[in-house]
Design a protein around this motif. Sequence first.
Motif, PDB file in Angstrom:
ATOM      1  N   GLN A  20      33.469  34.961  50.868  1.00  0.00           N
ATOM      2  CA  GLN A  20      33.394  35.053  52.320  1.00  0.00           C
ATOM      3  C   GLN A  20      32.564  36.233  52.801  1.00  0.00           C
ATOM      4  OE1 GLN A  20      36.705  33.925  55.006  1.00  0.00           O
ATOM      5  NE2 GLN A  20      37.991  34.124  53.190  1.00  0.00           N
ATOM      6  N   ALA A  21      32.631  37.354  52.106  1.00  0.00           N
ATOM      7  CA  ALA A  21      31.907  38.547  52.562  1.00  0.00           C
ATOM      8  C   ALA A  21      30.404  38.281  52.621  1.00  0.00           C
ATOM      9  CB  ALA A  21      32.208  39.732  51.646  1.00  0.00           C
ATOM     10  N   LYS A  22      29.878  37.719  51.545  1.00  0.00           N
ATOM     11  CA  LYS A  22      28.437  37.441  51.521  1.00  0.00           C
ATOM     12  C   LYS A  22      28.073  36.351  52.526  1.00  0.00           C
ATOM     13  CE  LYS A  22      26.016  38.333  48.003  1.00  0.00           C
ATOM     14  NZ  LYS A  22      25.353  38.467  46.679  1.00  0.00           N
ATOM     15  N   ALA A  23      28.930  35.336  52.654  1.00  0.00           N
ATOM     16  CA  ALA A  23      28.656  34.270  53.618  1.00  0.00           C
ATOM     17  C   ALA A  23      28.652  34.801  55.048  1.00  0.00           C
ATOM     18  CB  ALA A  23      29.694  33.152  53.467  1.00  0.00           C
ATOM     19  N   ARG A  24      29.615  35.652  55.373  1.00  0.00           N
ATOM     20  CA  ARG A  24      29.652  36.236  56.722  1.00  0.00           C
ATOM     21  C   ARG A  24      28.446  37.136  56.962  1.00  0.00           C
ATOM     22  NH1 ARG A  24      36.031  37.546  56.386  1.00  0.00           N
ATOM     23  NH2 ARG A  24      36.852  35.714  57.485  1.00  0.00           N
TER      24      ARG A  24
ATOM     25  N   GLY B 157      31.375  43.674  47.415  1.00  0.00           N
ATOM     26  CA  GLY B 157      31.994  43.997  46.136  1.00  0.00           C
ATOM     27  C   GLY B 157      33.497  43.832  46.143  1.00  0.00           C
ATOM     28  N   MET B 158      34.082  43.572  47.321  1.00  0.00           N
ATOM     29  CA  MET B 158      35.531  43.450  47.426  1.00  0.00           C
ATOM     30  C   MET B 158      35.963  41.990  47.278  1.00  0.00           C
ATOM     31  SD  MET B 158      36.321  46.152  50.543  1.00  0.00           S
ATOM     32  CE  MET B 158      38.107  46.094  50.272  1.00  0.00           C
ATOM     33  N   LYS B 159      37.055  41.771  46.573  1.00  0.00           N
ATOM     34  CA  LYS B 159      37.600  40.423  46.372  1.00  0.00           C
ATOM     35  C   LYS B 159      38.629  40.059  47.445  1.00  0.00           C
ATOM     36  CE  LYS B 159      35.398  39.724  42.485  1.00  0.00           C
ATOM     37  NZ  LYS B 159      34.283  38.731  42.402  1.00  0.00           N
ATOM     38  N   ALA B 160      39.037  41.040  48.228  1.00  0.00           N
ATOM     39  CA  ALA B 160      40.001  40.840  49.322  1.00  0.00           C
ATOM     40  C   ALA B 160      39.899  42.046  50.248  1.00  0.00           C
ATOM     41  CB  ALA B 160      41.420  40.708  48.778  1.00  0.00           C
ATOM     42  N   LEU B 161      40.431  41.909  51.458  1.00  0.00           N
ATOM     43  CA  LEU B 161      40.493  42.983  52.452  1.00  0.00           C
ATOM     44  C   LEU B 161      39.139  43.513  52.901  1.00  0.00           C
ATOM     45  CD1 LEU B 161      43.553  45.119  51.241  1.00  0.00           C
ATOM     46  CD2 LEU B 161      43.503  43.290  52.931  1.00  0.00           C
ATOM     47  N   GLU B 162      38.069  42.750  52.632  1.00  0.00           N
ATOM     48  CA  GLU B 162      36.768  43.178  53.140  1.00  0.00           C
ATOM     49  C   GLU B 162      36.735  43.166  54.663  1.00  0.00           C
ATOM     50  OE1 GLU B 162      36.511  38.737  52.634  1.00  0.00           O
ATOM     51  OE2 GLU B 162      37.271  40.387  51.430  1.00  0.00           O
ATOM     52  N   ASP B 163      37.596  42.338  55.285  1.00  0.00           N
ATOM     53  CA  ASP B 163      37.679  42.322  56.744  1.00  0.00           C
ATOM     54  C   ASP B 163      38.403  43.568  57.264  1.00  0.00           C
ATOM     55  OD1 ASP B 163      39.991  41.400  55.517  1.00  0.00           O
ATOM     56  OD2 ASP B 163      40.398  39.847  57.013  1.00  0.00           O
ATOM     57  N   TYR B 164      39.425  44.024  56.538  1.00  0.00           N
ATOM     58  CA  TYR B 164      40.117  45.263  56.889  1.00  0.00           C
ATOM     59  C   TYR B 164      39.146  46.440  56.780  1.00  0.00           C
ATOM     60  CZ  TYR B 164      43.931  48.794  56.660  1.00  0.00           C
ATOM     61  OH  TYR B 164      44.766  49.857  56.880  1.00  0.00           O
TER      62      TYR B 164
ATOM     63  N   GLN C  66      46.328  35.751  47.534  1.00  0.00           N
ATOM     64  CA  GLN C  66      45.964  36.293  46.237  1.00  0.00           C
ATOM     65  C   GLN C  66      46.457  37.731  46.137  1.00  0.00           C
ATOM     66  OE1 GLN C  66      41.754  35.628  45.821  1.00  0.00           O
ATOM     67  NE2 GLN C  66      41.963  33.405  45.823  1.00  0.00           N
ATOM     68  N   SER C  67      47.702  37.890  45.715  1.00  0.00           N
ATOM     69  CA  SER C  67      48.376  39.183  45.768  1.00  0.00           C
ATOM     70  C   SER C  67      47.687  40.260  44.943  1.00  0.00           C
ATOM     71  CB  SER C  67      49.823  39.018  45.305  1.00  0.00           C
ATOM     72  OG  SER C  67      50.518  38.128  46.140  1.00  0.00           O
ATOM     73  N   VAL C  68      47.265  39.937  43.725  1.00  0.00           N
ATOM     74  CA  VAL C  68      46.667  40.955  42.862  1.00  0.00           C
ATOM     75  C   VAL C  68      45.360  41.459  43.460  1.00  0.00           C
ATOM     76  CG1 VAL C  68      45.695  41.436  40.588  1.00  0.00           C
ATOM     77  CG2 VAL C  68      47.790  40.081  40.780  1.00  0.00           C
ATOM     78  N   ASN C  69      44.500  40.530  43.905  1.00  0.00           N
ATOM     79  CA  ASN C  69      43.244  40.945  44.544  1.00  0.00           C
ATOM     80  C   ASN C  69      43.508  41.815  45.762  1.00  0.00           C
ATOM     81  OD1 ASN C  69      41.658  39.600  42.707  1.00  0.00           O
ATOM     82  ND2 ASN C  69      41.344  37.798  43.984  1.00  0.00           N
ATOM     83  N   TYR C  70      44.517  41.429  46.528  1.00  0.00           N
ATOM     84  CA  TYR C  70      44.900  42.196  47.720  1.00  0.00           C
ATOM     85  C   TYR C  70      45.300  43.619  47.345  1.00  0.00           C
ATOM     86  CZ  TYR C  70      48.007  43.693  51.537  1.00  0.00           C
ATOM     87  OH  TYR C  70      48.629  44.411  52.523  1.00  0.00           O
ATOM     88  N   LEU C  71      46.113  43.755  46.294  1.00  0.00           N
ATOM     89  CA  LEU C  71      46.597  45.070  45.904  1.00  0.00           C
ATOM     90  C   LEU C  71      45.490  45.931  45.295  1.00  0.00           C
ATOM     91  CD1 LEU C  71      50.039  43.947  44.462  1.00  0.00           C
ATOM     92  CD2 LEU C  71      49.695  45.459  46.423  1.00  0.00           C
ATOM     93  N   VAL C  72      44.627  45.315  44.493  1.00  0.00           N
ATOM     94  CA  VAL C  72      43.486  46.056  43.931  1.00  0.00           C
ATOM     95  C   VAL C  72      42.579  46.554  45.060  1.00  0.00           C
ATOM     96  CG1 VAL C  72      41.387  45.854  42.550  1.00  0.00           C
ATOM     97  CG2 VAL C  72      43.528  44.888  41.699  1.00  0.00           C
ATOM     98  N   ALA C  73      42.337  45.691  46.039  1.00  0.00           N
ATOM     99  CA  ALA C  73      41.511  46.078  47.178  1.00  0.00           C
ATOM    100  C   ALA C  73      42.172  47.196  47.980  1.00  0.00           C
ATOM    101  CB  ALA C  73      41.247  44.867  48.074  1.00  0.00           C
TER     102      ALA C  73
ATOM    103  N   CYS D  63      44.059  49.549  46.802  1.00  0.00           N
ATOM    104  CA  CYS D  63      43.835  50.789  46.051  1.00  0.00           C
ATOM    105  C   CYS D  63      42.395  51.288  46.228  1.00  0.00           C
ATOM    106  CB  CYS D  63      44.136  50.572  44.570  1.00  0.00           C
ATOM    107  SG  CYS D  63      45.883  50.276  44.212  1.00  0.00           S
ATOM    108  N   TYR D  64      41.463  50.358  46.261  1.00  0.00           N
ATOM    109  CA  TYR D  64      40.063  50.720  46.491  1.00  0.00           C
ATOM    110  C   TYR D  64      39.899  51.393  47.852  1.00  0.00           C
ATOM    111  CZ  TYR D  64      35.132  50.028  47.721  1.00  0.00           C
ATOM    112  OH  TYR D  64      33.842  50.207  48.152  1.00  0.00           O
ATOM    113  N   LEU D  65      40.585  50.864  48.875  1.00  0.00           N
ATOM    114  CA  LEU D  65      40.484  51.453  50.210  1.00  0.00           C
ATOM    115  C   LEU D  65      41.114  52.844  50.247  1.00  0.00           C
ATOM    116  CD1 LEU D  65      41.221  48.378  52.531  1.00  0.00           C
ATOM    117  CD2 LEU D  65      39.010  49.405  51.964  1.00  0.00           C
ATOM    118  N   VAL D  66      42.197  53.029  49.504  1.00  0.00           N
ATOM    119  CA  VAL D  66      42.804  54.364  49.412  1.00  0.00           C
ATOM    120  C   VAL D  66      41.796  55.356  48.843  1.00  0.00           C
ATOM    121  CG1 VAL D  66      44.518  55.729  48.135  1.00  0.00           C
ATOM    122  CG2 VAL D  66      45.205  53.624  49.293  1.00  0.00           C
TER     123      VAL D  66
END
Length: 271
Positions: free
Chosen positions: A70-74, A178-185, A217-224, A226-229
């Motif tokens: 979605q990130a690249k498409a948006r 590069g993010m698998k989740a939370l790129e909108d956040y 996708q819980s794991v992707n969400y949690l990894v993302a 941590c990346y934001l932290v």
Amino acid sequence: MTDIKISVILPTYNRAELLKSAIKSVLAQTYPYFELIIVDDGSEDHTEEAVRTFKDGRIRYFKLPQNEGQAKARNYGIEMAAGDYIAFEDSDDIWHPQKLEVQMDYMEKSSPKTGFVYHKIRYDMGNNCFAVLPSEEIDRKKKSGDIYAQLLYDNLVPCPSILAKKECILKAGGFDTGMKALEDYDLALKMAKNFEALFVDKVLLDAAYSTNGVSGQSVNYLVASCYLVQKYKEDYLSTDTLNHRIEVILRDADRIGMKAEFIRLTELSLR
């Protein structure tokens, strides 16, 4: 109501049937000055045929050669956008007819410092249960103006609720591919760091919570998370919101039986 054009970005992947309802809800808007940019992220179903059934000159359809998220498409949709304002729709969203008109009215009456307007979304959780975001427990005063610290504390800006000045999104650098989740956040944080926000205290969109989609996708969400932290560590510290974010990450990790793994990952993020 002015003739300022809004570019609506709708990324989609293998959701031909759901997509039709989403498109209809955009075309039914009472604010008529928009284009609908549909970015087909490499679908293998009959998405293109579904789009071609709509004979409306405001629709622009682009198909990417392969699925890249979605990130690249948006971001591609933003590049193609002719409007001065950008709105986002997901392929399972149903917009209320007044969504764009209400948001443009708020935008035109807002301060020059305002970069984006957002509103409440109602999620269908199934079994006749619904959730409204952002939480109505958050003080309304914290939802407008400089919301950066509140946004670090917790995400209160669902991507499909955003109507943003194009310059605001471009200054933020668009979505992090590069993010698998939370790129909108992440995008909301980048926008809120440079611009003020304006909150519309109305539900203007209905969406379904999907356990099979990105939202589930819980794991992707949690990894993302941590990346934001790691990415915003200094800002979390300066606004005294770091402990809360860590608590949320570890609480959610505990629910899926991975608390130990994410204790280690959050420690790495803070180094």
